[in-house]
Design an enzyme around this catalytic site. Structure first.
Site, PDB file in Angstrom:
ATOM      1  N   ASP A  67      -5.970 -14.232   6.300  1.00  0.00           N
ATOM      2  CA  ASP A  67      -6.465 -14.371   7.674  1.00  0.00           C
ATOM      3  C   ASP A  67      -7.938 -14.788   7.640  1.00  0.00           C
ATOM      4  O   ASP A  67      -8.552 -14.811   6.564  1.00  0.00           O
ATOM      5  CB  ASP A  67      -6.268 -13.074   8.474  1.00  0.00           C
ATOM      6  CG  ASP A  67      -6.809 -11.831   7.764  1.00  0.00           C
ATOM      7  OD1 ASP A  67      -7.528 -11.974   6.751  1.00  0.00           O
ATOM      8  OD2 ASP A  67      -6.511 -10.710   8.212  1.00  0.00           O
ATOM      9  N   ASN A 133      -4.958   1.208  12.837  1.00  0.00           N
ATOM     10  CA  ASN A 133      -3.999   1.067  13.945  1.00  0.00           C
ATOM     11  C   ASN A 133      -2.690   0.425  13.483  1.00  0.00           C
ATOM     12  O   ASN A 133      -1.843   0.075  14.300  1.00  0.00           O
ATOM     13  CB  ASN A 133      -4.614   0.234  15.091  1.00  0.00           C
ATOM     14  CG  ASN A 133      -4.890  -1.209  14.678  1.00  0.00           C
ATOM     15  OD1 ASN A 133      -4.670  -1.588  13.536  1.00  0.00           O
ATOM     16  ND2 ASN A 133      -5.385  -2.010  15.613  1.00  0.00           N
ATOM     17  N   HIS A 135      -2.414  -2.453  11.850  1.00  0.00           N
ATOM     18  CA  HIS A 135      -2.377  -3.914  11.718  1.00  0.00           C
ATOM     19  C   HIS A 135      -2.271  -4.309  10.250  1.00  0.00           C
ATOM     20  O   HIS A 135      -2.741  -3.600   9.360  1.00  0.00           O
ATOM     21  CB  HIS A 135      -3.576  -4.588  12.418  1.00  0.00           C
ATOM     22  CG  HIS A 135      -4.894  -4.438  11.739  1.00  0.00           C
ATOM     23  ND1 HIS A 135      -6.085  -4.369  12.427  1.00  0.00           N
ATOM     24  CD2 HIS A 135      -5.242  -4.345  10.439  1.00  0.00           C
ATOM     25  CE1 HIS A 135      -7.082  -4.257  11.579  1.00  0.00           C
ATOM     26  NE2 HIS A 135      -6.606  -4.236  10.369  1.00  0.00           N
ATOM     27  N   GLU A 140      -2.158  -7.458  15.230  1.00  0.00           N
ATOM     28  CA  GLU A 140      -2.535  -6.230  15.924  1.00  0.00           C
ATOM     29  C   GLU A 140      -1.316  -5.664  16.664  1.00  0.00           C
ATOM     30  O   GLU A 140      -0.294  -6.344  16.815  1.00  0.00           O
ATOM     31  CB  GLU A 140      -3.653  -6.544  16.936  1.00  0.00           C
ATOM     32  CG  GLU A 140      -4.932  -7.113  16.315  1.00  0.00           C
ATOM     33  CD  GLU A 140      -5.789  -6.055  15.628  1.00  0.00           C
ATOM     34  OE1 GLU A 140      -5.297  -4.949  15.326  1.00  0.00           O
ATOM     35  OE2 GLU A 140      -6.970  -6.349  15.363  1.00  0.00           O
TER      36      GLU A 140
HETATM   37  P1  PGA Z   1     -10.207  -2.354   4.920  1.00  0.00           P
HETATM   38  O1  PGA Z   1      -9.460  -3.181   6.038  1.00  0.00           O
HETATM   39  O2  PGA Z   1      -9.570  -2.742   3.632  1.00  0.00           O
HETATM   40  O3  PGA Z   1     -11.644  -2.817   4.987  1.00  0.00           O
HETATM   41  O4  PGA Z   1     -10.010  -0.917   5.243  1.00  0.00           O
HETATM   42  C1  PGA Z   1      -8.070  -3.205   6.026  1.00  0.00           C
HETATM   43  C2  PGA Z   1      -7.576  -3.946   7.230  1.00  0.00           C
HETATM   44  O5  PGA Z   1      -8.180  -3.801   8.312  1.00  0.00           O
HETATM   45  O6  PGA Z   1      -6.572  -4.658   7.123  1.00  0.00           O
END
Ligand code: PGA
Length: 237
Positions: A67, A133, A135, A140
């Site tokens: 992404d 959350n 995602h 999302e």
């Molecule tokens: P993080 O993010 O590895 O910085 O915890 C994970 C995500 O939001 O997919």
């Protein structure tokens, strides 16, 4: 979806890296989707060391960035392509032409369609982080199981969490992500989770109802999906 417990964060990172090295050595031309965020950083350290030590090579691999944030400067260190370069790609032998990134300066719909075409029948392996959350990528809550690469709005929690990457307060509000449908075309999916902050979402992802409200649950029925968590992230399971 199978849970693999990795132990302490160090041991977990080595476990994921060792599994990855095994896959890449078995299939040097592996097509792999890679995430950014902080979760994979210790894993990428292990992979970079393994390449330096001659234990594995990315020379024939193909990497697809999961992404990308929209509306940020091309050189912003918080961008996903910049993070992946910094934490992994600048330290391994992947030819630049074999890194697929999302250039969001042009027509976004065209960029998304071209990315879907490039991913084609799917990656051999998709590594994913997970947000608190639920995602995965920037899919999302509300994202459908058959969603494709597209422009998305970021959830308020995701915007707030991105401050860890940017180091300034001009935080992105949108991005482009491979969809859940794009990811579900992967032959194998590994969801990576570390730290106590992920314990609740790890439990929900494994045991909660399959729902668009928790996007990661929609990967549960994929035939080959591992949730690889360190001790802290697996504590609530
Ligand atoms: P993080 O993010 O590895 O910085 O915890 C994970 C995500 O939001 O997919």
């Amino acid at each position: 979806m199978t849970l693999l417990r990795g132990g302490s964060t160090d041991v977990w990172a080595r476990l994921v890296a060792d599994l990855f090295i095994e896959r890449l050595n078995a299939q040097p031309g592996m097509r792999v989707c890679l995430p950014t965020g902080l979760t994979p950083v210790p894993i990428y350290d292990e992979l970079a060391d393994a390449v330096t030590a001659g234990k594995v090579s990315f020379a024939r691999a193909e990497v697809f960035l999961l992404d990308e944030f929209g509306g940020v400067d091309p050189g912003d260190p918080g961008r996903c392509d910049q993070m992946l370069e910094r934490f992994l790609l600048s330290r391994v032998d992947l030819p630049a032409a074999r890194f697929h990134r999302l250039d969001l300066t042009g027509d976004i719909d065209m960029v998304c369609r071209a990315y879907e075409d490039a991913v084609g029948h799917g990656c051999d392996l998709a590594l994913l982080g997970i947000g608190t959350n639920g995602h995965v990528g920037m899919n999302e809550p509300g994202a459908s199981a058959d969603s494709l690469t597209r422009r998305v709005s970021l959830a308020p929690d995701t915007i707030a969490a991105s401050a860890r990457y940017f180091g300034h307060d001009r935080l992105p509000t949108w991005g482009v992500t491979m969809g859940l449908g794009t990811l579900r075309r992967s032959r194998e999916i590994w969801i990576l989770a570390s730290g106590a902050g992920k314990a609740s979402i790890v439990r929900q992802t494994l045991h909660g109802p399959v729902t668009t409200a928790v996007p990661a649950t929609q990967l549960r029925e994929h035939p080959s999906v591992l949730l690889i968590a360190d001790d802290e992230a697996a504590a609530g399971v």
